[in-house]
Enzyme design. Structure first.
Site, PDB file in Angstrom:
ATOM      1  CD  GLU A  91       3.362  -2.140   1.527  1.00  0.00           C
ATOM      2  OE1 GLU A  91       4.202  -3.130   1.662  1.00  0.00           O
ATOM      3  OE2 GLU A  91       2.372  -2.367   1.591  1.00  0.00           O
ATOM      4  CD  GLU A 150       8.421  -6.681   2.710  1.00  0.00           C
ATOM      5  OE1 GLU A 150       7.927  -6.765   3.578  1.00  0.00           O
ATOM      6  OE2 GLU A 150       8.495  -6.647   1.783  1.00  0.00           O
TER       7      GLU A 150
END
Length: 325
Positions: free
Chosen positions: A135, A147
């Site tokens: 990821e 993020e």
């Protein structure tokens, strides 16, 4: 004579320079392309967030997704008071149908979700093979590429993998390493992450500047992530101009570098999809200490349930996503 440390550093720099490459446009996702070439996922939120991911027809009907021209809007519901015993707030999780290995991806983003309880991310993974497929968080205040949570700046770029993998403490990047263990089995899934040096890389400050460009280059030897704010005069013309090819060797030092010194990137990362999502609360943004330290009052879940108007700014405005191979 050079010391062994100096020699290794020079060789490493030369290797990275040699590996920087020219890539050609493979896919240019703009406006309605996101409706035909991406999928609205209706899975349960993996982070335990207080959201209900809806399908494409529902998202369009409820104006949670809007696509036209060079604009894609993805938002969470901002009108409904929720029952504490019912489903979470309707939201959107959008995933590319295509998967990618070695590539460059350019995220041209005008606005990202902001506000208490928000946990937006632009990232890459394989839902069906996590964490074995790896990821990368590009924009997220965590490799997810992008993020973050609760409007706390700056952005954190993270790499999460399912086996032994670590990063050198010192490497050629402008960001600050926070954690160098990438193995989700030993690091509590915090990932090896790098803090962006720019406050306008995330949240309210990012939006006030008109957004910007996040770019990731993934190879079998290293991963680079760059960020340029909308008004940054140093943004490369092949990035800002949506060129048919890009040359990463001319882009300067990345914000984050993840080399393969002690991490076999060819083995720990598989073909991954590109994902945008917007969850609320969950296992990071909803932690009481994280929520309160961000200056958010009360309880995260109660806020999501009872204050729909607080989520008016909880939306993505994406000008395009371009993939080069």
């Amino acid at each position: 004579m050079w010391s062994s440390t100096t020699r290794a550093s020079v060789l490493s720099a030369l290797v990275l320079e040699a590996l920087a490459a020219t890539y050609n446009l493979n896919a240019n996702y703009v406006g309605t392309d996101f409706l035909s070439s991406w999928t609205h996922e209706t899975i349960s939120d993996p982070t335990g967030g207080r959201v209900n991911y809806v399908d494409q027809s529902t998202a369009l009907a409820d104006n949670l997704t809007y696509a036209s021209g060079n604009t894609l809007i993805m938002r969470t519901d901002d009108t409904t008071v929720l029952s504490s015993s019912g489903a979470g707030r309707n939201s959107v999780r959008l995933k590319s149908n295509a998967q990618y290995t070695t590539h460059v991806v350019v995220f041209d983003i005008r606005h990202m979700p902001q506000g208490c309880a928000t946990w937006p991310a632009a990232w890459e993974t394989n839902d069906d093979n996590w964490p074995s497929a790896g990821e990368v968080d590009i924009t997220i205040v965590r490799y997810r590429r992008l993020e973050g949570v609760n409007d706390v700046t700056p952005n954190t770029i993270s790499l999460h993998v399912g086996s032994t993998c670590s990063m050198p403490a010192s490497r050629a990047e402008t960001g600050t390493p926070v954690n160098n263990d990438c193995n989700v089995n030993t690091d509590g899934n915090s990932g090896c992450n790098v803090q962006n040096p720019s406050d306008n890389s995330y949240g309210t400050a990012f939006n006030s500047a008109g957004g910007g460009w996040y770019v990731m280059e993934r190879t079998t030897s290293y991963i680079n992530v760059w960020f340029w704010s909308r008004s940054d005069g140093s943004v490369p013309s092949d990035v800002s101009g949506a060129a048919n090819s890009v040359d990463t060797s001319s882009w300067g030092t990345p914000v984050a570098l993840f080399p393969d010194n002690s991490c076999n990137l060819a083995e720990v990362l598989a073909a991954n999809n590109i994902i945008f999502d917007l969850t609320l609360c969950g296992s990071w943004a909803g932690v009481d200490s994280v929520y309160s330290n961000a200056g958010c009052s009360g309880n995260c879940v109660d806020h999501v349930n009872n204050d729909p108007s607080a989520f008016t700014e909880a939306y993505w405005d994406v000008a395009g996503v371009r993939v080069y191979t």
